[in-house]
Design a protein around this motif. Structure first.
Motif, PDB file in Angstrom:
ATOM      1  N   UNK A 175      54.979  -6.368 -22.623  1.00 42.18           N
ATOM      2  CA  UNK A 175      55.482  -5.637 -21.386  1.00 42.18           C
ATOM      3  C   UNK A 175      54.676  -5.570 -19.916  1.00 42.18           C
ATOM      4  N   UNK A 176      54.096  -5.691 -20.309  1.00 43.10           N
ATOM      5  CA  UNK A 176      53.049  -5.971 -18.672  1.00 43.10           C
ATOM      6  C   UNK A 176      52.758  -7.088 -17.948  1.00 43.10           C
ATOM      7  N   UNK A 177      52.646  -7.904 -18.568  1.00 43.18           N
ATOM      8  CA  UNK A 177      51.876  -9.291 -18.375  1.00 43.18           C
ATOM      9  C   UNK A 177      50.626  -9.781 -17.207  1.00 43.18           C
ATOM     10  N   UNK A 178      50.426 -10.832 -17.253  1.00 41.66           N
ATOM     11  CA  UNK A 178      49.109 -10.763 -16.655  1.00 41.66           C
ATOM     12  C   UNK A 178      49.270 -10.623 -15.136  1.00 41.66           C
ATOM     13  N   UNK A 179      50.007 -10.697 -14.118  1.00 37.87           N
ATOM     14  CA  UNK A 179      50.383  -9.987 -12.756  1.00 37.87           C
ATOM     15  C   UNK A 179      49.737  -8.470 -13.522  1.00 37.87           C
ATOM     16  N   UNK A 180      50.664  -8.398 -14.296  1.00 35.49           N
ATOM     17  CA  UNK A 180      50.561  -6.126 -13.583  1.00 35.49           C
ATOM     18  C   UNK A 180      48.916  -6.057 -14.635  1.00 35.49           C
ATOM     19  N   UNK A 181      48.385  -6.948 -15.736  1.00 36.15           N
ATOM     20  CA  UNK A 181      46.964  -6.517 -16.074  1.00 36.15           C
ATOM     21  C   UNK A 181      46.076  -7.407 -14.537  1.00 36.15           C
ATOM     22  N   UNK A 182      46.762  -7.820 -13.870  1.00 34.10           N
ATOM     23  CA  UNK A 182      45.816  -8.317 -12.156  1.00 34.10           C
ATOM     24  C   UNK A 182      45.973  -7.049 -11.160  1.00 34.10           C
ATOM     25  N   UNK A 183      46.796  -6.816 -11.018  1.00 32.27           N
ATOM     26  CA  UNK A 183      47.363  -5.074 -10.431  1.00 32.27           C
ATOM     27  C   UNK A 183      46.722  -4.141 -11.169  1.00 32.27           C
ATOM     28  N   UNK A 221      43.722  -2.100  -8.777  1.00 32.76           N
ATOM     29  CA  UNK A 221      43.555  -0.830  -8.822  1.00 32.76           C
ATOM     30  C   UNK A 221      42.291  -0.337  -9.656  1.00 32.76           C
ATOM     31  N   UNK A 222      41.640  -1.269 -10.461  1.00 30.99           N
ATOM     32  CA  UNK A 222      40.332  -0.433 -11.200  1.00 30.99           C
ATOM     33  C   UNK A 222      38.913  -1.201 -10.237  1.00 30.99           C
ATOM     34  N   UNK A 223      39.675  -1.793  -9.419  1.00 29.62           N
ATOM     35  CA  UNK A 223      37.849  -2.116  -8.247  1.00 29.62           C
ATOM     36  C   UNK A 223      37.691  -1.436  -7.601  1.00 29.62           C
ATOM     37  N   UNK A 224      39.234  -0.927  -7.304  1.00 28.62           N
ATOM     38  CA  UNK A 224      38.981   0.272  -5.792  1.00 28.62           C
ATOM     39  C   UNK A 224      39.087   1.797  -6.165  1.00 28.62           C
ATOM     40  N   UNK A 225      39.303   1.913  -7.656  1.00 32.88           N
ATOM     41  CA  UNK A 225      38.542   3.203  -7.973  1.00 32.88           C
ATOM     42  C   UNK A 225      36.972   3.360  -8.755  1.00 32.88           C
ATOM     43  N   UNK A 226      36.866   2.174  -8.874  1.00 35.10           N
ATOM     44  CA  UNK A 226      35.109   2.050  -8.626  1.00 35.10           C
ATOM     45  C   UNK A 226      34.552   2.494  -7.028  1.00 35.10           C
ATOM     46  N   UNK A 227      35.284   1.356  -5.862  1.00 35.65           N
ATOM     47  CA  UNK A 227      34.454   2.322  -4.585  1.00 35.65           C
ATOM     48  C   UNK A 227      34.959   3.666  -4.483  1.00 35.65           C
ATOM     49  N   UNK A 228      36.007   3.896  -4.785  1.00 41.91           N
ATOM     50  CA  UNK A 228      35.762   5.616  -5.048  1.00 41.91           C
ATOM     51  C   UNK A 228      35.069   6.567  -6.395  1.00 41.91           C
ATOM     52  N   UNK A 229      34.406   5.503  -7.334  1.00 40.61           N
ATOM     53  CA  UNK A 229      33.680   6.333  -8.108  1.00 40.61           C
ATOM     54  C   UNK A 229      32.361   6.634  -7.562  1.00 40.61           C
ATOM     55  N   UNK A 230      31.580   5.712  -7.114  1.00 35.59           N
ATOM     56  CA  UNK A 230      31.065   5.701  -5.432  1.00 35.59           C
ATOM     57  C   UNK A 230      30.523   6.462  -4.381  1.00 35.59           C
ATOM     58  N   UNK A 231      31.603   7.008  -4.571  1.00 34.66           N
ATOM     59  CA  UNK A 231      31.686   8.024  -2.807  1.00 34.66           C
ATOM     60  C   UNK A 231      31.448   9.376  -3.749  1.00 34.66           C
ATOM     61  N   UNK A 232      32.292   9.516  -4.665  1.00 38.37           N
ATOM     62  CA  UNK A 232      32.788  10.744  -5.278  1.00 38.37           C
ATOM     63  C   UNK A 232      30.695  10.891  -5.651  1.00 38.37           C
ATOM     64  N   UNK A 253      43.306  -3.887   3.217  1.00 40.08           N
ATOM     65  CA  UNK A 253      44.029  -3.617   1.609  1.00 40.08           C
ATOM     66  C   UNK A 253      44.385  -3.813   0.738  1.00 40.08           C
ATOM     67  N   UNK A 254      45.992  -4.071   1.926  1.00 39.99           N
ATOM     68  CA  UNK A 254      46.324  -4.872   1.225  1.00 39.99           C
ATOM     69  C   UNK A 254      46.696  -6.266   0.344  1.00 39.99           C
ATOM     70  N   UNK A 255      45.886  -7.117   1.248  1.00 41.51           N
ATOM     71  CA  UNK A 255      46.024  -8.766   2.075  1.00 41.51           C
ATOM     72  C   UNK A 255      44.489  -8.862   0.644  1.00 41.51           C
ATOM     73  N   UNK A 256      43.510  -7.340   0.416  1.00 42.45           N
ATOM     74  CA  UNK A 256      42.382  -7.530  -0.318  1.00 42.45           C
ATOM     75  C   UNK A 256      43.332  -7.532  -2.024  1.00 42.45           C
ATOM     76  N   UNK A 257      44.405  -6.677  -1.945  1.00 40.96           N
ATOM     77  CA  UNK A 257      45.079  -6.207  -3.499  1.00 40.96           C
ATOM     78  C   UNK A 257      44.901  -7.416  -3.845  1.00 40.96           C
ATOM     79  N   UNK A 258      45.792  -7.547  -3.138  1.00 40.88           N
ATOM     80  CA  UNK A 258      47.259  -8.533  -3.227  1.00 40.88           C
ATOM     81  C   UNK A 258      46.625  -9.814  -3.465  1.00 40.88           C
TER      82      UNK A 258
END
Length: 760
Positions: free
Chosen positions: A266-274, A278-289, A365-370
């Protein structure tokens, strides 16, 4: 320690003594200036100690060239151009000095001298400028006694009054008492210490309930428990900081939910890449915390002289730390809400719309996400354009394929799905992408050709890209368009070469014109002569095998025998469905077997239109043939006048009048049929064929070729009065054709009687 302080004081006295002895305003300074007990010496010593005990913290970045330019501009502005030039020469010598005896931190020296120079403005109203101030270009500042200066030089405590620095003690410890009272006041107002609240906020920002800060489903957010006694400002600040935790819960929940649904397709490869982005961005967030949690272990100092420094974490400092993460987390939360029901190209297009932002932080930020999100989509485009492979098991691509027969592959095998077309790919580019991959599959499946592989390799080289995976990405739409244009140009050219050279498309079109559109005159005439007797019989008594033999005879007896064997093998007799009263003339037709890949152009519907044109032209030729046969019977020299001598005069006159009227009527019919046939053969067929030939020469791809052929066929149908707008005229023509055939039948019976009379 006391010895070190005394040594420093002695060195400062020596420095002051040297500066006073080198006073530029007095070539021979008086002895009193250098006497340690003189007032000038004491004032200069106090000023020197004040400078050394002060904290001259710069507020600008260290740049020696910049500060020298600032000094020069200041001198020039004051009208001291000669001094500015002198300073410039001295600075050049000072800056170029390297090696032993040189100063490494030249910027610090310039900055110190500049600050001392500017201090002159503060001391302009001082009553007695000291000789040291004169040497430095300054005046004396009013200071307290030497003992206080020496003592506070060791302590480092400072006070300011009217722009002048005073150093003094706090004998009653008033500040310490005030700090102690402030601590007691804070403990009374706060039931929980700020360190505990900071740690709870950090827990909340990870989606975890703390001891006092918990998630409240009623307000849909993290709040501080009402039972805890804290100031209202603190409660509001905690709620504001915990917005980051609420956003984190939304983003993290979407990632977990999507990963759970991925196995169900139901998700697809684009959804998985999304989710991965998001998970990569959260990794930086975890480092900050992690960094913040380490700082949160340190105690928070209360208001004191050291409160503004130190490695600790307060609620206000958290507001500063969270300024950038909360912007990114809000963006991710918005995207999560937007993309919850989307997938594939539709998801990438929705995220792209949010990237159109004026804020550089948001845009980057959006371009790196895209770049991460669009990676599977661009890989699908690359694979489709260069290999013809539709790697889309989750139905995310804007090109959709369906299983069809080979003859329908080009027209129906692939189509664009507008809902999956991202907004950063234009409609013309999408159409070209569709046609390029479709051409590769057409060559592979229908033409059994492998030459397209070389064409795609050349296209990738011409576009400056490679054929490997991951060679394209978001933000490279121009490179993608260049690759598609180069690939389409080469593959389309190769496809047309295959159609024209290997499968002889032009020759087959000409063969259909010559046989199905009756352009081969001698063949048509001979065929009509030998099948006429057979076709006059009832349709259900006619043998298709016998007609096929007659067709073969017509080919061997006309110039058609010199055509290519492949073309002649495709020409066959076809008997249309017929009823009881139908004659052979009504059901006889020719058909042309257009095999793969020609059946992509000559589809069943196209051949049905050709059949309709053939029936009309066959009827017209039959009428012409009937009139020729009637003329052979009705020629005046076939009847001798003495045959009528024994007839009565009135009967004779009536018979001659009838024959005359038959000849006039035949002449009118022949005139009509001849002109109609001329119009059809030359004004319609030849002109349409000429236009079609010109359009075949300039066709750039198979779509152009199909459009040219459809236009050619449409032109013939419309101009031959077979179109929808000419139905009434078409019916009138067939009524006239039937009248001419009936005339032939009546004329034959009339002249048979006359010939019988002549014979008797």
């Amino acid at each position: 320690m006391e010895e070190d302080q005394q040594t420093i004081l002695d060195l400062v006295k020596e420095l002051v003594n040297r500066l006073l002895s080198q006073n530029p305003q007095s070539p021979k300074p008086p002895i009193s200036n250098t006497n340690p007990n003189s007032p000038d010496f004491q004032n200069s010593l106090r000023y020197a100690i004040r400078i050394l005990s002060s904290r001259l913290t710069p507020s600008i970045a260290p740049d020696a060239a910049a500060i020298s330019e600032s000094i020069k501009r200041g001198l020039a502005t004051q009208g001291k151009s000669s001094q500015a030039l002198t300073f410039s020469e001295l600075y050049n010598k000072f800056a170029s000095k390297t090696g032993s005896g040189s100063i490494n931190n030249k910027w610090a020296v310039l900055y110190l001298l500049k600050i001392i120079s500017e201090d002159k403005k503060i001391a302009q109203n001082a009553p007695n400028p000291s000789p040291l101030l004169s040497n430095l270009g300054l005046n004396e500042l009013d200071l307290s006694s030497e003992s206080r200066v020496s003592h506070n030089f060791k302590r480092g405590e400072k006070d300011y009054d009217n722009g002048v620095l005073f150093v003094s003690k706090d004998p009653e410890n008033l500040r310490k008492i005030a700090f102690r009272e402030f601590v007691n006041l804070i403990k009374e107002e706060n039931e929980v210490s700020e360190e505990v609240l900071v740690r709870d906020v950090l827990y909340a920002c990870q989606g975890i309930d703390g001891k006092y800060v918990k998630f409240d489903a009623n307000v849909d957010g993290y709040v501080l428990l009402d039972s805890i006694k804290v100031p209202r400002g603190t409660r509001v600040m905690v709620r504001k900081l915990c917005e980051l935790g609420w956003l984190f819960r939304k983003v993290k929940g979407y990632i977990s939910e999507s990963m759970d649904r991925f196995t169900a397709e139901d998700v697809g490869t684009v959804g998985q890449a999304f989710c991965a982005a998001l998970q990569n961005e959260l990794l930086d967030y975890y480092k900050l915390l992690a960094v913040l949690e380490a700082q949160a272990m340190n105690p928070i100092p209360l208001v004191s002289e050291t409160a503004s420094s130190g490695n600790y974490l307060s609620l206000r400092r958290l507001l500063v730390w969270f300024a950038e993460p909360i912007v990114k987390m809000r963006l991710m939360a918005v995207l999560v809400d937007k993309c919850r029901v989307l997938r594939g190209g539709a998801m990438a297009g929705a995220i792209h719309l949010h990237a159109q932002h004026g804020d550089p932080l948001v845009n980057e930020f959006m371009r790196s996400l895209l770049r991460c999100v669009c990676s599977p989509l661009f890989e699908m485009v690359r694979s489709w354009v260069l290999e013809g492979q539709l790697e889309d098991i989750f139905a995310e691509f804007f090109v959709v394929g369906q299983p069809v027969k080979a003859e329908a592959l080009w027209r129906e095998g692939y189509r664009l799905h507008a809902g999956m077309l991202p907004s950063f790919i234009s409609q013309p580019l999408a159409q070209r992408i569709l046609r390029t991959g479709k051409s590769i599959n057409f060559l592979r499946v229908c033409c059994d050709d492998r030459g397209w592989a070389d064409a795609t390799t050349e296209a990738a080289a011409a576009a400056g890209t490679t054929t490997r995976r991951g060679s394209l990405g978001y933000g490279e739409t121009d490179a993608l368009e260049t690759l598609v244009v180069e690939a389409a140009k080469r593959i389309d050219k190769h496809l047309l070469d295959v159609m024209y050279t290997r499968y002889k498309f032009k020759e087959h079109c000409l063969a259909i014109k010559r046989y199905l559109l009756l352009g081969q005159g001698d063949f048509v005439q001979y065929l009509m002569d030998i099948v006429g007797q057979e076709l006059s019989e009832p349709a259900n008594t006619i043998s298709s095998f016998q007609l096929a033999g007659l067709l073969e005879s017509a080919i061997r007896s006309s110039n058609a025998q010199y055509d290519d064997c492949d073309i002649l093998d495709r020409l066959r007799v076809k008997m249309m469905p017929h009823g009881t009263g139908d004659r052979g003339w009504d059901v006889f037709s020719l058909e042309y077997d257009a095999r793969v890949p020609l059946d992509t152009v000559f589809t069943e519907s196209v051949m049905a239109r050709y059949l309709r044109i053939f029936n009309f032209l066959w009827k017209l030729r039959r009428v012409e043939h009937a009139l020729i046969g009637a003329w052979k019977t009705m020629k005046p020299n076939c009847i001798t006048s003495h045959s009528f001598t024994k007839l009565q005069h009135a009967v004779k006159l009536h018979l001659l009048s009838t024959l005359r009227r038959c000849q006039v009527l035949w002449n009118q019919m022949n005139h009509f049929v001849t002109n109609l046939q001329y119009y059809i053969m030359f004004e319609v067929l030849e002109v349409s064929w000429s236009n079609f030939s010109n359009e075949m020469e300039v066709a750039r791809d198979l779509d152009d070729l199909l459009a040219a052929h459809d236009k050619y066929l449409h032109s013939i149908v419309e101009k031959s009065l077979l179109g929808e707008r000419s139905q009434s005229l078409y019916k009138s023509l067939f009524v006239l054709f039937d009248l001419i055939l009936r005339f032939r039948s009546h004329a034959d019976r009339l002249y048979e009687g006359i010939y019988e009379l002549q014979t008797r």
